[in-house]
Design a protein around this motif. Sequence first.
Motif, PDB file in Angstrom:
ATOM      1  N   PRO A 186       0.965  -0.939  -0.168  1.00  0.00           N
ATOM      2  CA  PRO A 186      -0.024   0.077  -0.014  1.00  0.00           C
ATOM      3  C   PRO A 186       0.826   1.354   0.019  1.00  0.00           C
ATOM      4  O   PRO A 186       1.853   1.223   0.705  1.00  0.00           O
ATOM      5  N   CYS A 187       0.395   2.127  -0.673  1.00  0.00           N
ATOM      6  CA  CYS A 187       0.964   3.675  -0.625  1.00  0.00           C
ATOM      7  C   CYS A 187       0.006   4.560  -0.473  1.00  0.00           C
ATOM      8  O   CYS A 187      -1.327   4.441  -0.964  1.00  0.00           O
ATOM      9  N   ALA A 188       0.409   5.615   0.066  1.00  0.00           N
ATOM     10  CA  ALA A 188      -0.598   6.917   0.219  1.00  0.00           C
ATOM     11  C   ALA A 188       0.158   8.218   0.293  1.00  0.00           C
ATOM     12  O   ALA A 188       1.274   8.402   0.652  1.00  0.00           O
ATOM     13  N   LEU A 232      -5.298   6.917  -1.237  1.00  0.00           N
ATOM     14  CA  LEU A 232      -4.416   5.770  -0.907  1.00  0.00           C
ATOM     15  C   LEU A 232      -4.462   4.759  -2.088  1.00  0.00           C
ATOM     16  O   LEU A 232      -5.526   4.889  -2.717  1.00  0.00           O
ATOM     17  N   ALA A 233      -3.592   3.985  -2.315  1.00  0.00           N
ATOM     18  CA  ALA A 233      -3.650   2.944  -3.324  1.00  0.00           C
ATOM     19  C   ALA A 233      -3.179   1.666  -2.625  1.00  0.00           C
ATOM     20  O   ALA A 233      -1.902   1.496  -2.105  1.00  0.00           O
ATOM     21  N   VAL A 234      -3.848   0.581  -2.719  1.00  0.00           N
ATOM     22  CA  VAL A 234      -3.613  -0.868  -2.093  1.00  0.00           C
ATOM     23  C   VAL A 234      -3.621  -1.788  -3.353  1.00  0.00           C
ATOM     24  O   VAL A 234      -4.469  -1.900  -4.199  1.00  0.00           O
ATOM     25  N   ASP A 246      -5.023   5.299   9.905  1.00  0.00           N
ATOM     26  CA  ASP A 246      -5.007   3.749   9.997  1.00  0.00           C
ATOM     27  C   ASP A 246      -6.237   2.841   9.756  1.00  0.00           C
ATOM     28  O   ASP A 246      -5.947   2.014   8.932  1.00  0.00           O
ATOM     29  N   ARG A 247      -7.168   3.462  10.231  1.00  0.00           N
ATOM     30  CA  ARG A 247      -8.467   2.865   9.860  1.00  0.00           C
ATOM     31  C   ARG A 247      -8.869   2.593   8.563  1.00  0.00           C
ATOM     32  O   ARG A 247      -9.240   1.388   8.231  1.00  0.00           O
ATOM     33  N   MET A 248      -8.756   3.733   7.750  1.00  0.00           N
ATOM     34  CA  MET A 248      -8.976   3.657   6.371  1.00  0.00           C
ATOM     35  C   MET A 248      -8.003   2.773   5.719  1.00  0.00           C
ATOM     36  O   MET A 248      -8.606   2.010   4.840  1.00  0.00           O
TER      37      MET A 248
END
Length: 292
Positions: free
Chosen positions: A79-81, A108-110, A134-136
């Motif tokens: 993941p990157c954000a 964000l990109a997962v 962190d939740r998202m």
Amino acid sequence: MGADTTGAVDAADTAVIRGALLRLRRTTGLPVAFGGLVETGRPRMRITELTGTRTPALSALAVTCGYGLGGKAVALGRPCAVTDYSASRQISHEYDAPVAVEGLRSVLAVPVVVRRRVRGVLYGALRTAQPLGDRMLHAAVEAARDVEQALVAREEARGLLDTVRAQPRTGAGTARAAQAPEAGAVRERMREAHAALRALAPRIADPALRAELLDACGLLAPDREPDGVRLAPREVDVLACVAAGATNAAAAERLGLRPETVKSYLRSAMRKLGARTRGEAVAAARRAGALP
């Protein structure tokens, strides 16, 4: 920017992405979510599924591996954000224009990783520059894992269907095969494939593929139902696992049921088949044509 058909992905697979994006928005409250699958034979993914967008700017956008936020997620497999997309120094900026047209800031990109290969990317975004939290991120990772499991299940289903189609049908074909030296091995492969198909079918969200799996089960076991015996689908599922040597606990894990539920289905099937033991139940189910 129009999408070409080269490297096109399966429509049912993109439907899995669409469902995951809708769940992601529902669980996080993110106003925008979008994503797509990596194109076959190409180092890029194409954004095909969008929810919450106001413009078509991102639709059909091809994102090359290593470029932009999604391309970085594909290249790294993690993941990157970014908190402010256009101002971030962590990514390259080939896609700033469509992102700006849509008015996105925090993104964000997962990646969806299937058997160590990135198969797609899920994005979530805000129109304000603020940390996503962190939740998202956790919710997006869980959504990507759901997609991964669905894609694995579909791959397994396709492989099992190929196996079934390569096997002789029950009835006269099987009788002839039984005369060959390798008949025992052929029967075991058929039984293993049947058990795997029965266990996999309930996990397949695509109704067309699920129906195809169950049709393939019918090729392996014609379900003649003599003497008025009619087993429920889940009773057949349990018996197929038992026939493959699974314990109640193993059958429960394979079928996504509780061990107590497996025991209940097994008792019900034994009662219908007039069997006193698990082995007798399997033998009676085979005579009935419910199992190969």
